[in-house]
Design a protein around this motif. Structure first.
Motif, PDB file in Angstrom:
ATOM      1  N   ALA A  17      80.006  49.211 -48.361  1.00  0.00           N
ATOM      2  CA  ALA A  17      80.751  49.226 -47.105  1.00  0.00           C
ATOM      3  C   ALA A  17      81.868  50.256 -47.072  1.00  0.00           C
ATOM      4  O   ALA A  17      82.473  50.485 -46.016  1.00  0.00           O
ATOM      5  N   ALA A  18      82.169  50.912 -48.186  1.00  0.00           N
ATOM      6  CA  ALA A  18      83.324  51.820 -48.240  1.00  0.00           C
ATOM      7  C   ALA A  18      83.035  53.216 -47.707  1.00  0.00           C
ATOM      8  O   ALA A  18      83.953  53.937 -47.332  1.00  0.00           O
ATOM      9  N   TYR A  19      81.769  53.619 -47.664  1.00  0.00           N
ATOM     10  CA  TYR A  19      81.433  55.016 -47.392  1.00  0.00           C
ATOM     11  C   TYR A  19      81.524  55.343 -45.903  1.00  0.00           C
ATOM     12  O   TYR A  19      81.010  54.621 -45.055  1.00  0.00           O
ATOM     13  N   ILE A  20      82.186  56.472 -45.570  1.00  0.00           N
ATOM     14  CA  ILE A  20      82.334  56.867 -44.174  1.00  0.00           C
ATOM     15  C   ILE A  20      82.037  58.358 -44.002  1.00  0.00           C
ATOM     16  O   ILE A  20      82.074  59.138 -44.961  1.00  0.00           O
ATOM     17  N   HIS A  21      81.732  58.719 -42.759  1.00  0.00           N
ATOM     18  CA  HIS A  21      81.539  60.117 -42.355  1.00  0.00           C
ATOM     19  C   HIS A  21      82.590  60.489 -41.332  1.00  0.00           C
ATOM     20  O   HIS A  21      82.844  59.753 -40.374  1.00  0.00           O
ATOM     21  N   VAL A  22      83.216  61.638 -41.522  1.00  0.00           N
ATOM     22  CA  VAL A  22      84.191  62.177 -40.572  1.00  0.00           C
ATOM     23  C   VAL A  22      83.621  63.493 -40.044  1.00  0.00           C
ATOM     24  O   VAL A  22      83.270  64.362 -40.842  1.00  0.00           O
ATOM     25  N   GLY A  23      83.498  63.602 -38.735  1.00  0.00           N
ATOM     26  CA  GLY A  23      83.005  64.854 -38.165  1.00  0.00           C
ATOM     27  C   GLY A  23      82.073  64.653 -37.002  1.00  0.00           C
ATOM     28  O   GLY A  23      81.859  63.529 -36.540  1.00  0.00           O
ATOM     29  N   THR A  57      74.615  43.809 -36.772  1.00  0.00           N
ATOM     30  CA  THR A  57      75.432  44.659 -37.639  1.00  0.00           C
ATOM     31  C   THR A  57      75.504  46.051 -37.034  1.00  0.00           C
ATOM     32  O   THR A  57      74.573  46.503 -36.352  1.00  0.00           O
ATOM     33  N   VAL A  58      76.608  46.740 -37.292  1.00  0.00           N
ATOM     34  CA  VAL A  58      76.730  48.119 -36.827  1.00  0.00           C
ATOM     35  C   VAL A  58      75.700  49.004 -37.512  1.00  0.00           C
ATOM     36  O   VAL A  58      75.102  49.884 -36.887  1.00  0.00           O
ATOM     37  N   LEU A  59      75.445  48.774 -38.784  1.00  0.00           N
ATOM     38  CA  LEU A  59      74.492  49.595 -39.520  1.00  0.00           C
ATOM     39  C   LEU A  59      73.101  49.574 -38.898  1.00  0.00           C
ATOM     40  O   LEU A  59      72.359  50.558 -38.991  1.00  0.00           O
ATOM     41  N   ASP A  60      72.732  48.465 -38.272  1.00  0.00           N
ATOM     42  CA  ASP A  60      71.407  48.351 -37.694  1.00  0.00           C
ATOM     43  C   ASP A  60      71.340  48.835 -36.244  1.00  0.00           C
ATOM     44  O   ASP A  60      70.256  48.994 -35.700  1.00  0.00           O
ATOM     45  N   ARG A  61      72.503  49.074 -35.629  1.00  0.00           N
ATOM     46  CA  ARG A  61      72.503  49.480 -34.227  1.00  0.00           C
ATOM     47  C   ARG A  61      72.999  50.897 -33.985  1.00  0.00           C
ATOM     48  O   ARG A  61      72.743  51.457 -32.920  1.00  0.00           O
ATOM     49  N   ALA A  62      73.727  51.477 -34.940  1.00  0.00           N
ATOM     50  CA  ALA A  62      74.311  52.787 -34.691  1.00  0.00           C
ATOM     51  C   ALA A  62      74.556  53.535 -35.996  1.00  0.00           C
ATOM     52  O   ALA A  62      74.729  52.931 -37.051  1.00  0.00           O
ATOM     53  N   VAL A  63      74.572  54.858 -35.899  1.00  0.00           N
ATOM     54  CA  VAL A  63      74.999  55.729 -36.984  1.00  0.00           C
ATOM     55  C   VAL A  63      76.459  56.059 -36.730  1.00  0.00           C
ATOM     56  O   VAL A  63      76.795  56.722 -35.752  1.00  0.00           O
ATOM     57  N   SER A  64      77.344  55.573 -37.576  1.00  0.00           N
ATOM     58  CA  SER A  64      78.785  55.671 -37.336  1.00  0.00           C
ATOM     59  C   SER A  64      79.410  56.916 -37.945  1.00  0.00           C
ATOM     60  O   SER A  64      79.050  57.345 -39.043  1.00  0.00           O
ATOM     61  N   SER A  65      80.376  57.468 -37.210  1.00  0.00           N
ATOM     62  CA  SER A  65      81.238  58.527 -37.704  1.00  0.00           C
ATOM     63  C   SER A  65      82.650  58.214 -37.243  1.00  0.00           C
ATOM     64  O   SER A  65      82.858  57.373 -36.359  1.00  0.00           O
ATOM     65  N   ARG A 115      65.333  54.101 -34.435  1.00  0.00           N
ATOM     66  CA  ARG A 115      66.254  55.146 -34.883  1.00  0.00           C
ATOM     67  C   ARG A 115      67.558  54.979 -34.117  1.00  0.00           C
ATOM     68  O   ARG A 115      67.612  55.226 -32.900  1.00  0.00           O
ATOM     69  N   PRO A 116      68.629  54.565 -34.763  1.00  0.00           N
ATOM     70  CA  PRO A 116      69.861  54.239 -34.043  1.00  0.00           C
ATOM     71  C   PRO A 116      70.578  55.476 -33.528  1.00  0.00           C
ATOM     72  O   PRO A 116      70.506  56.554 -34.124  1.00  0.00           O
ATOM     73  N   PRO A 117      71.319  55.350 -32.410  1.00  0.00           N
ATOM     74  CA  PRO A 117      72.095  56.459 -31.861  1.00  0.00           C
ATOM     75  C   PRO A 117      73.394  56.651 -32.615  1.00  0.00           C
ATOM     76  O   PRO A 117      73.792  55.824 -33.438  1.00  0.00           O
ATOM     77  N   ARG A 118      74.109  57.732 -32.303  1.00  0.00           N
ATOM     78  CA  ARG A 118      75.387  58.031 -32.932  1.00  0.00           C
ATOM     79  C   ARG A 118      76.524  57.334 -32.186  1.00  0.00           C
ATOM     80  O   ARG A 118      76.513  57.210 -30.964  1.00  0.00           O
ATOM     81  N   VAL A 119      77.549  56.925 -32.940  1.00  0.00           N
ATOM     82  CA  VAL A 119      78.783  56.356 -32.388  1.00  0.00           C
ATOM     83  C   VAL A 119      79.951  56.911 -33.183  1.00  0.00           C
ATOM     84  O   VAL A 119      79.866  57.043 -34.409  1.00  0.00           O
ATOM     85  N   TRP A 120      81.041  57.256 -32.468  1.00  0.00           N
ATOM     86  CA  TRP A 120      82.250  57.725 -33.151  1.00  0.00           C
ATOM     87  C   TRP A 120      83.366  56.705 -32.956  1.00  0.00           C
ATOM     88  O   TRP A 120      83.658  56.292 -31.823  1.00  0.00           O
ATOM     89  N   TRP A 121      83.999  56.305 -34.053  1.00  0.00           N
ATOM     90  CA  TRP A 121      85.124  55.384 -34.019  1.00  0.00           C
ATOM     91  C   TRP A 121      86.413  56.184 -34.181  1.00  0.00           C
ATOM     92  O   TRP A 121      86.497  57.060 -35.052  1.00  0.00           O
ATOM     93  N   ILE A 122      87.406  55.897 -33.347  1.00  0.00           N
ATOM     94  CA  ILE A 122      88.704  56.558 -33.435  1.00  0.00           C
ATOM     95  C   ILE A 122      89.765  55.463 -33.485  1.00  0.00           C
ATOM     96  O   ILE A 122      90.475  55.206 -32.512  1.00  0.00           O
ATOM     97  N   ALA A 160      75.871  62.613 -41.142  1.00  0.00           N
ATOM     98  CA  ALA A 160      76.098  61.229 -40.758  1.00  0.00           C
ATOM     99  C   ALA A 160      74.841  60.390 -40.952  1.00  0.00           C
ATOM    100  O   ALA A 160      74.899  59.265 -41.455  1.00  0.00           O
ATOM    101  N   ARG A 161      73.703  60.915 -40.554  1.00  0.00           N
ATOM    102  CA  ARG A 161      72.457  60.162 -40.713  1.00  0.00           C
ATOM    103  C   ARG A 161      72.049  60.048 -42.171  1.00  0.00           C
ATOM    104  O   ARG A 161      71.527  59.015 -42.601  1.00  0.00           O
ATOM    105  N   ALA A 162      72.276  61.094 -42.952  1.00  0.00           N
ATOM    106  CA  ALA A 162      71.934  61.032 -44.376  1.00  0.00           C
ATOM    107  C   ALA A 162      72.749  59.945 -45.065  1.00  0.00           C
ATOM    108  O   ALA A 162      72.211  59.156 -45.862  1.00  0.00           O
ATOM    109  N   LEU A 163      74.045  59.871 -44.754  1.00  0.00           N
ATOM    110  CA  LEU A 163      74.880  58.835 -45.355  1.00  0.00           C
ATOM    111  C   LEU A 163      74.489  57.459 -44.828  1.00  0.00           C
ATOM    112  O   LEU A 163      74.401  56.489 -45.597  1.00  0.00           O
TER     113      LEU A 163
END
Length: 290
Positions: free
Chosen positions: A283-289, A68-76, A38-45, A261-264
Motif C-alpha cells: 500500500a505504500a507505493y505511489i506515482h507522482v506525475g 477498492t481503488v486498485l480495482d477501479r482506477a490507476v492512481s497518481s 482496464r481501469p481509467p486514470r485518476v489523480w489525487w491532490i 503509473a500503469r506499470a506501478l
C-alpha cells in the motif's frame, strides 16, 4: 501477534478511507467498472492531513476485487491542479532513454540494506546500457552530476523523512552526513531531459507536518526538478517484495514513452492479490506525475 494486529489496523484504515473519501469520489465520477476491466486514470491532490494517507490503496481488500481503488482506477498524485495541467501538456519527443542506477546499501550511520545491492544489480541488468553507481562511489556530487546525463533514475537505499522540516528530507548518499541530498537541493536542480525516477527507499513521498499543503517530499522534489514521472513510497517496505515490484515495474515500462503509473499499478495490484491480508507490503507505493 503484534505484526498481525498492525496489518489488521492498517486494513481497517484502508476500508475507512474507502467509505469516507475515495469510494464516494469514484462513485460520483462513475468509476464503477467491473473487476478485470482496464481501469481509467485518476489523480489525487490531497491537502492537509490526507496528504499522509494512502488514498490510492483505500478499499475493502478482504472482499476481493470490487470496492477498492486498485480495482477501479490507476492512481497518481500531483502537487496542484496547475502543476498537473502543465505536466499533461503535449511534450516534445523524449530523448533516447539512458539509465542511472544508484545503490546505497551501507550508508554511514544507517543500518545495512543488503537487499538494496541485490535490487540495484537486478534492475541494472534489465535496463540496457545502465550505469550503476554504488557504495562509496555514490556521493552527492557523483549522483547530481550523473543525473544531468541520464533520463531515468533508480535509487536503492535509505531515505530519511524529516516531519518537522520537510525540505530537509533526504536520500542517504554515501557522504550524506556532510553533503546531504535533500528535498531542497533536489528541487533546485534543472533536469529538462529527465523522464522517470524510481525511489526504492523509505518515506520518499511523505510530507512534513509544517507543510501539509505542499509536495515537500523527495518524490515531489524530483518532479519539480524535471522528472515527469516519480515513483516513491509512504513508508519502509519489505526488501523481497520491493525487489519483486521493482522488477515488475521495469518489465512493464515501455521506453521511450513509459506508462509509469500503469506499470506501478499492475505491480502493486499483483502483490495485493498475493498478500491481501498484508497491506504494509504493497500500500505504500505511489506515482507522482501525468
Amino acid at each position: 501477534m503484534a505484526r498481525l494486529a498492525g496489518e489488521e489496523e492498517l486494513d481497517g484504515h484502508l476500508a475507512w478511507l474507502w467509505d469516507t473519501v475515495t469510494g464516494p469520489v469514484l462513485d460520483a465520477l462513475g468509476l464503477t467498472g467491473p473487476p478485470g476491466a482496464r481501469p481509467p486514470r485518476v489523480w489525487w491532490i490531497p491537502t492537509g492531513p490526507p496528504a499522509f494517507l494512502p488514498l490510492h490503496a483505500a478499499g475493502h481488500h478482504a472482499e476481493g476485487a470490487g470496492r477498492t481503488v486498485l480495482d477501479r482506477a490507476v492512481s497518481s498524485y500531483a502537487p496542484t491542479v496547475r502543476a498537473l495541467a502543465q505536466s499533461r501538456r503535449p511534450a516534445d519527443a523524449p530523448p533516447t532513454p539512458s539509465f542511472l542506477v544508484v545503490a546505497g546499501p551501507e550508508a554511514p550511520a544507517a543500518r545495512p540494506l543488503p537487499g538494496a545491492a541485490e535490487e540495484a544489480a537486478a534492475v541494472a541488468g534489465m535496463l540496457t546500457g545502465a550505469r550503476l553507481i554504488a557504495g562509496a562511489d555514490a556521493t552527492r556530487a557523483a549522483v547530481v552530476t550523473a543525473l544531468a546525463d541520464h533520463t531515468w533514475l533508480h535509487f536503492c537505499g535509505h531515505g530519511a523523512a524529516e516531519p518537522a522540516t520537510a525540505s530537509g528530507s533526504r536520500l542517504l548518499v554515501h557522504d550524506h552526513l556532510d553533503h546531504p541530498l535533500t528535498v531542497a537541493g533536489v528541487s533546485r536542480l534543472d533536469l529538462p531531459s529527465a523522464e522517470l525516477a524510481y525511489l526504492s527507499a523509505r518515506a520518499t513521498a511523505r510530507s512534513g507536518f509544517t507543510a501539509l499543503d505542499e509536495a515537500l517530499h523527495l518524490a515531489g522534489g524530483l518532479h519539480l526538478a524535471g522528472f515527469r514521472h516519480v515513483l516513491g513510497s509512504l513508508w519502509e517496505t519489505d526488501d523481497t517484495v520491493s525487489l519483486r515490484i521493482a522488477e515488475r515495474v521495469c518489465a512493464g515500462l515501455g521506453a521511450p514513452h513509459p506508462v509509469a503509473a500503469r506499470a506501478l499499478h499492475d505491480a502493486v495490484r499483483e502483490t495485493r492479490d498475493r498478500y491481501p491480508a498484508t497491506p504494509s507490503l504493497w500500500a505504500a507505493y505511489i506515482h507522482v506525475g501525468p
